[in-house]
Design a protein around this motif. Structure first.
Motif, mmCIF file in Angstrom:
data_model
loop_
_atom_site.group_PDB
_atom_site.id
_atom_site.type_symbol
_atom_site.label_atom_id
_atom_site.label_comp_id
_atom_site.label_asym_id
_atom_site.label_seq_id
_atom_site.Cartn_x
_atom_site.Cartn_y
_atom_site.Cartn_z
ATOM 1 N N GLU A 240 1.074 -1.087 -0.146
ATOM 2 C CA GLU A 240 0.121 -0.068 -0.222
ATOM 3 C C GLU A 240 1.003 1.419 0.003
ATOM 4 O O GLU A 240 0.524 2.201 -0.486
ATOM 5 N N LEU A 241 2.228 0.954 0.548
ATOM 6 C CA LEU A 241 2.622 2.567 0.979
ATOM 7 C C LEU A 241 3.644 2.535 -0.248
ATOM 8 O O LEU A 241 4.202 3.794 -0.938
ATOM 9 N N ARG A 242 3.445 1.367 -1.297
ATOM 10 C CA ARG A 242 3.898 1.803 -2.710
ATOM 11 C C ARG A 242 3.684 2.201 -3.149
ATOM 12 O O ARG A 242 4.090 3.689 -4.627
ATOM 13 N N ARG A 243 2.144 2.378 -3.535
ATOM 14 C CA ARG A 243 1.107 3.470 -3.664
ATOM 15 C C ARG A 243 0.719 4.565 -3.883
ATOM 16 O O ARG A 243 -0.615 5.080 -3.870
ATOM 17 N N ILE A 244 0.539 4.844 -1.986
ATOM 18 C CA ILE A 244 -0.069 5.557 -1.434
ATOM 19 C C ILE A 244 0.140 7.459 -2.271
ATOM 20 O O ILE A 244 1.914 7.018 -2.581
ATOM 21 N N GLY A 245 -0.639 8.204 -2.106
ATOM 22 C CA GLY A 245 -0.795 9.410 -2.364
ATOM 23 C C GLY A 245 -1.224 10.237 -1.237
ATOM 24 O O GLY A 245 -1.052 9.928 0.400
ATOM 25 N N PRO A 246 -1.492 11.531 -1.321
ATOM 26 C CA PRO A 246 -1.688 12.661 -0.101
ATOM 27 C C PRO A 246 -2.939 11.648 0.101
ATOM 28 O O PRO A 246 -4.185 11.363 -0.494
ATOM 29 N N ILE A 247 -3.367 11.738 2.101
ATOM 30 C CA ILE A 247 -4.116 11.434 2.603
ATOM 31 C C ILE A 247 -4.773 12.263 3.464
ATOM 32 O O ILE A 247 -3.985 12.875 3.921
ATOM 33 N N SER A 248 -5.920 11.744 4.019
ATOM 34 C CA SER A 248 -6.583 12.344 5.525
ATOM 35 C C SER A 248 -7.006 11.274 5.971
ATOM 36 O O SER A 248 -7.481 10.257 5.505
ATOM 37 N N LEU A 249 -7.154 11.555 7.504
ATOM 38 C CA LEU A 249 -7.213 10.382 8.392
ATOM 39 C C LEU A 249 -8.124 10.522 9.244
ATOM 40 O O LEU A 249 -7.463 11.677 10.235
ATOM 41 N N ALA A 250 -9.595 9.880 9.609
ATOM 42 C CA ALA A 250 -10.128 10.900 11.105
ATOM 43 C C ALA A 250 -9.404 9.468 12.117
ATOM 44 O O ALA A 250 -10.419 8.589 12.344
ATOM 45 N N LEU A 251 -8.671 10.332 13.020
ATOM 46 C CA LEU A 251 -8.061 9.075 14.208
ATOM 47 C C LEU A 251 -9.062 9.853 16.108
ATOM 48 O O LEU A 251 -9.583 10.978 15.959
ATOM 49 N N GLY A 252 -9.206 9.189 16.327
ATOM 50 C CA GLY A 252 -9.143 9.198 17.992
ATOM 51 C C GLY A 252 -7.543 9.913 18.387
ATOM 52 O O GLY A 252 -6.983 9.699 18.387
ATOM 53 N N ILE A 253 -7.995 11.014 19.162
ATOM 54 C CA ILE A 253 -6.524 11.285 19.653
ATOM 55 C C ILE A 253 -5.988 10.414 20.131
ATOM 56 O O ILE A 253 -3.778 10.683 20.124
ATOM 57 N N ASP A 254 -5.725 9.256 21.424
ATOM 58 C CA ASP A 254 -5.151 8.091 21.020
ATOM 59 C C ASP A 254 -4.446 6.987 20.240
ATOM 60 O O ASP A 254 -3.485 6.892 20.963
ATOM 61 N N ALA A 255 -5.065 7.449 19.206
ATOM 62 C CA ALA A 255 -4.686 6.546 17.876
ATOM 63 C C ALA A 255 -3.206 7.154 17.286
ATOM 64 O O ALA A 255 -2.358 6.781 17.189
ATOM 65 N N VAL A 256 -3.759 8.570 17.750
ATOM 66 C CA VAL A 256 -1.711 9.195 17.417
ATOM 67 C C VAL A 256 -0.728 8.557 17.859
ATOM 68 O O VAL A 256 0.665 8.681 16.800
#
Length: 393
Positions: A240-256
């Motif tokens: 996945e990292l080979r083809r990834i581009g700019p993204i956004s993720l909605a995460l919980g605070i503890d996930a960071v």
């Protein structure tokens, strides 16, 4: 499982056939919406005895489907876990012939357990049950239905859902939406990045039917943490990292600060530093200011962007992004947003960042949302309407 569009991302590690399961669910939705009559043949080899599922017995059973693949009247779907589904307009002679061939190769009890000839739209729920079973979710759905009493989920139901999500293919719950720049008179939307999330709403519908998650916020946070882990672990896969581009993720605070995010950060391509945006809910920031500030500063130190996620205008007015130390905000469109020119709209305008491309308006499914956003100085939009207007390719 809902019948909304269900896009699939390879990063979630879908089992072979997951895309076919999603396509089948979409076809069922279309048949129900149009009231078009179809016959559906479902074969579930997972219900056969183990000896029947071995080669060459399973190959012999699958040979009954060879003729279905050669006719243009029939669509065949190879589902995960070896399931097969075929759909044909009535009178569906090809399906009837395939059903007889399969039944002739099995004992009557085996045939009754593994073969179903269904009708759309009347038996759409049964067809979707086959999709859920192929994705490894049906048993969890049944367990959740038994344990989730009333409208608030209990701890036992949440624990069952957590177990299901830990091992099931979650690709059917993944949602992808482009964030696009669209300016008045500026032509087609310009895609800037892609927003990825595992839909908590659809997970609730599939695993905790009849419950209202907002009535159990502590238990809901447990469920969110499982989804965050699955999303982050999937994105950290090498392919996945080979083809990834700019993204956004909605995460919980503890996930960071979780090991899963730190691993993704360590593997994140250097060329894309600054192209990962993490959206943190404004409600989480209000409940845990210290944890929010730590997550925000960690993201900034690692070269990632932080976006403040607000479901409504009142939260933004109460906690303006500038006070939270955030330069990017996302607001969800709804008819409840203040009317243009009203004092409430002006208060919202004052609370939002004024820099270009600093506000994303999500949930853009109607032209009225774009018109409202433009009048408020917003140029970044996300939603089904943008997906439809965006050039292909």
């Amino acid at each position: 499982m809902t019948l909304e569009e269900v896009p699939v991302l390879g990063a979630m590690g879908p089992s072979p056939g997951a895309a076919a399961a999603v396509a089948l669910a979409g076809l069922v939705r279309e048949a129900v919406a149009a009231g078009v009559e179809r016959r559906v043949l479902v074969f579930r080899p997972g219900r056969l005895a183990p000896a029947r599922r071995r080669e060459p017995q399973i190959s012999l059973l699958r040979s009954a489907w060879d003729g279905l693949r050669r006719t243009s009247r029939t669509r065949v779907f190879a589902l995960p876990r070896g399931g097969l589904v075929a759909i044909e307009p009535c009178p569906a002679h090809h399906l009837l012939e395939a059903e007889r061939s399969l039944a002739d190769m099995l004992e009557p009890a085996e045939a009754a357990a593994s073969i179903s000839l269904l009708r759309l739209p009347d038996q759409a729920a049964a067809v979707l049950a086959a999709v859920e079973e192929s994705l490894g979710l049906l048993a969890a759905v049944r367990a959740a239905t038994q344990t989730a009493t009333g409208r608030a989920p209990n701890g036992e139901a949440i624990t069952g859902a957590e177990r299901a999500l830990a091992s099931a293919d979650v690709s059917a719950f993944l949602r992808r939406r482009k964030v696009c720049r669209l300016t008045p008179g500026g032509g087609a939307p310009e895609a800037l990045w892609e927003d990825l999330r595992l839909s908590l709403h659809d997970v609730r519908d599939a695993l905790l039917p009849g419950t209202e998650l907002r009535l159990a916020p502590g238990l809901t946070r447990r469920l969110r943490r499982v989804l965050d882990r699955r999303l982050l672990a999937g994105l950290a896969r090498t392919e996945e990292l080979r083809r990834i581009g700019p993204i956004s993720l909605a995460l919980g605070i503890d996930a960071v600060t979780s090991p899963d995010f730190l691993r993704l950060d360590a593997l994140w391509p250097l060329a894309l530093r600054g192209d990962l945006t993490v959206a943190l809910a404004i409600e989480d920031a209000a409940m845990d200011p210290a944890g929010f500030a730590f997550a925000r500063d960690l993201l900034r130190a690692r070269g990632h962007r932080t976006m403040l996620d607000a479901t409504g205008p009142s939260a933004l007015v109460t906690l303006p992004p500038a006070r939270a130390g955030i330069a990017l905000v996302r607001l969800r469109w709804s008819d409840a947003l203040p009317a243009l020119g009203s004092p409430q709209a002006e208060a919202l305008r004052a609370a939002m960042p004024s820099a270009p491309d600093a506000v994303v308006l999500s949930g853009v499914d109607r032209p009225a949302a774009i018109a409202w956003g433009w009048e408020m100085g917003i140029t970044l939009f996300q939603g089904r309407l943008m997906e439809g207007r965006r050039p292909q390719g």
